[in-house]
Design a protein around this motif. Sequence first.
Motif, mmCIF file in Angstrom:
data_model
loop_
_atom_site.group_PDB
_atom_site.id
_atom_site.type_symbol
_atom_site.label_atom_id
_atom_site.label_comp_id
_atom_site.label_asym_id
_atom_site.label_seq_id
_atom_site.Cartn_x
_atom_site.Cartn_y
_atom_site.Cartn_z
ATOM 1 N N THR A 1 0.775 -1.194 -0.143
ATOM 2 C CA THR A 1 -0.059 0.004 -0.101
ATOM 3 C C THR A 1 0.854 1.297 -0.063
ATOM 4 O O THR A 1 0.833 2.248 -0.749
ATOM 5 C CB THR A 1 -0.867 -0.023 1.185
ATOM 6 N N ASP B 1 1.089 4.605 -2.959
ATOM 7 C CA ASP B 1 0.395 5.698 -2.157
ATOM 8 C C ASP B 1 1.066 6.961 -2.724
ATOM 9 O O ASP B 1 2.267 7.165 -2.857
ATOM 10 C CB ASP B 1 0.729 5.856 -0.714
ATOM 11 N N ASP B 2 0.268 7.672 -3.670
ATOM 12 C CA ASP B 2 0.610 9.017 -4.228
ATOM 13 C C ASP B 2 -0.242 10.395 -3.403
ATOM 14 O O ASP B 2 -1.077 10.562 -4.182
ATOM 15 C CB ASP B 2 0.402 8.937 -5.577
ATOM 16 N N TRP B 3 0.321 10.748 -2.474
ATOM 17 C CA TRP B 3 -0.400 11.920 -1.778
ATOM 18 C C TRP B 3 -0.247 13.298 -2.562
ATOM 19 O O TRP B 3 1.043 13.568 -2.795
ATOM 20 C CB TRP B 3 -0.006 12.110 -0.277
ATOM 21 N N GLN B 4 -1.310 13.792 -2.564
ATOM 22 C CA GLN B 4 -1.300 15.043 -3.456
ATOM 23 C C GLN B 4 -1.657 16.238 -2.320
ATOM 24 O O GLN B 4 -2.356 16.233 -1.575
ATOM 25 C CB GLN B 4 -2.489 15.350 -4.194
ATOM 26 N N ASP C 1 -3.514 16.951 2.564
ATOM 27 C CA ASP C 1 -2.860 15.900 1.810
ATOM 28 C C ASP C 1 -4.226 14.993 1.562
ATOM 29 O O ASP C 1 -4.888 14.475 2.055
ATOM 30 C CB ASP C 1 -1.892 15.014 2.490
ATOM 31 N N LEU D 1 -5.549 11.404 -1.172
ATOM 32 C CA LEU D 1 -5.028 10.100 -1.651
ATOM 33 C C LEU D 1 -6.330 9.929 -2.602
ATOM 34 O O LEU D 1 -7.276 9.370 -2.176
ATOM 35 C CB LEU D 1 -4.965 9.108 -0.847
ATOM 36 N N ASN E 1 -9.476 8.281 -1.382
ATOM 37 C CA ASN E 1 -9.023 7.038 -0.714
ATOM 38 C C ASN E 1 -8.088 7.393 0.665
ATOM 39 O O ASN E 1 -8.038 6.496 1.656
ATOM 40 C CB ASN E 1 -8.097 6.125 -1.351
ATOM 41 N N GLY E 2 -7.807 8.602 0.869
ATOM 42 C CA GLY E 2 -7.220 9.111 2.006
ATOM 43 C C GLY E 2 -7.180 10.484 2.149
ATOM 44 O O GLY E 2 -7.432 11.096 1.117
ATOM 45 N N ARG F 1 -5.243 13.590 4.804
ATOM 46 C CA ARG F 1 -4.287 13.733 5.964
ATOM 47 C C ARG F 1 -4.217 15.074 6.129
ATOM 48 O O ARG F 1 -4.338 16.206 5.618
ATOM 49 C CB ARG F 1 -2.728 13.578 5.801
ATOM 50 N N ARG G 1 -8.242 6.909 6.441
ATOM 51 C CA ARG G 1 -8.212 5.998 5.187
ATOM 52 C C ARG G 1 -9.535 5.540 4.790
ATOM 53 O O ARG G 1 -10.451 5.167 5.499
ATOM 54 C CB ARG G 1 -7.201 4.904 5.360
ATOM 55 N N ASP H 1 -9.737 3.144 2.074
ATOM 56 C CA ASP H 1 -9.518 2.183 0.986
ATOM 57 C C ASP H 1 -9.528 0.794 1.589
ATOM 58 O O ASP H 1 -8.983 -0.163 1.189
ATOM 59 C CB ASP H 1 -8.069 2.268 0.398
#
Length: 480
Positions: free
Chosen positions: A101, A105-108, A156, A158, A166-167, A169, A181, A183
């Motif tokens: 996982t 993960d590609d947090w924007q 942040d 996801l 999906n996430g 932060r 989260r 997901d």
Amino acid sequence: MAEEKQGARHGRKLAICRKAQRRHSHFYERCSHWSFNRSGEIEPIRWHREHFVLAATALLITLLSGFIMPAWASAMRPAPAAEVHSLLPLALPKMAPISATAAVDDWQVVRVRPGQTLSDIFNARGLGMADLQKVMDAAGSAKSALHNIRPGQEFDFLIGSDGSLNGFRFDQDQASRAIVRFDGAQPTVSFQQRDMDLREQVAHGVIRSSLYAAGDQAGMDAAMVGKLADLFKYDVDFVQDLRLGDSFTVIYNDIYRDGMRYGEGDILAAEFINQGKRYTAYRFKKADGDYGWFSEDGRPIQKSFLRIPVDFTRISSTFSVARLHPILGRMRAHKGVDYAAPSGTPIHAAGDGVIKYHGWEHGYGNFVVIQHNNTISTAYGHMSRFVKGQHVGEHVRQGEVIGYVGMTGLATGPHLHYEFRVNGAQRNPQTVTLPQPQPLPTAQLARFKAQVVKPQLARLTELDVRIKLARTSAPTNNDN
């Protein structure tokens, strides 16, 4: 007799030579010129077939010797013993399993811009109010951090390949981050502690144009310069009292989070020289656990009264026993100071006290009087409006907003008319001697001087000496 025998032997030898010459006359004819004992002039050497045959034979023998001798030597050398290699087991540390996982993960990261709301930020990511409500529901007690967001704050996201959330932060507080989260089978929330670090900084500045310009040149950000001004505002009027050549030295902390600068910390010690007069401030933890700033003699930096209770643009009228009234057109005493400021500018209580008067007063317009102790009171006039909920008898704290600048009553423009009264008589707020706050109790004062003042004062003094030495040793340009 011996001579006869010797002659006979010599004769026989000559006879044998003549016989051999006759028998091999053809050889001697071809090789007679090989003799080294020929008399007469030596002829130049001429190479014939025999010469080439002999030279080639010699060369062949030399080459064969070059190949045969090393091979023979190698053959005679004993065979080297075979090297023996052994394998030793080496214990390697076990690798932690890589989370699949975490790998994907590609947090924007989104930074809040001025005027943005949380719903604006969600909409900009292609998400709706339903997603925001999911975050609020899943965050539990941490959702209180989402009620008031500020510019520069980071969130942040996801986002899944289908555009779903999906996430999410966000900072629960300065030292921890909440991670929501979606997901999994059920929404989850976890908390991550941030690595917080305080790094001490030292700065020195000289006023050339303004306090903020001097602070910027000394490497301080605007927020820390503001803290420095706020610390000494009880003693220094940074609008009227500041002079070229005034200087400051400050020791303060910067806050670093996860190795990155997060913001400004607190001032630990500071010195300000204004018109040759020295002011100091030291941070100290009191017996009740709260921190405060104190001068070298242990008195609180925060005085009992603010010298000026409003952020003003100019003094439109000073304290005077005889002034031509701008509206009434006759001479009369002006027993206060008028601070011109834009309408709506907050007005602060000059000190702790109880509201004695709250309402309309002829000439003063909207008017407030605060009683601070048995002898001292302050008065505030021409307010545009009051703070809702305040009333006579209510206790207010120093710096608390009690109203807003206006031009009610006899006023030609928006300003605050401020009076400082002692036993009911008005005194000039700009020159009146304000009562000194009480110093720390004896036991705390001793600890304050030993643990704070002594070491910090030594550092400030050392820095001042180094600065003076640097100035004296700096090269000067002499005009010839």
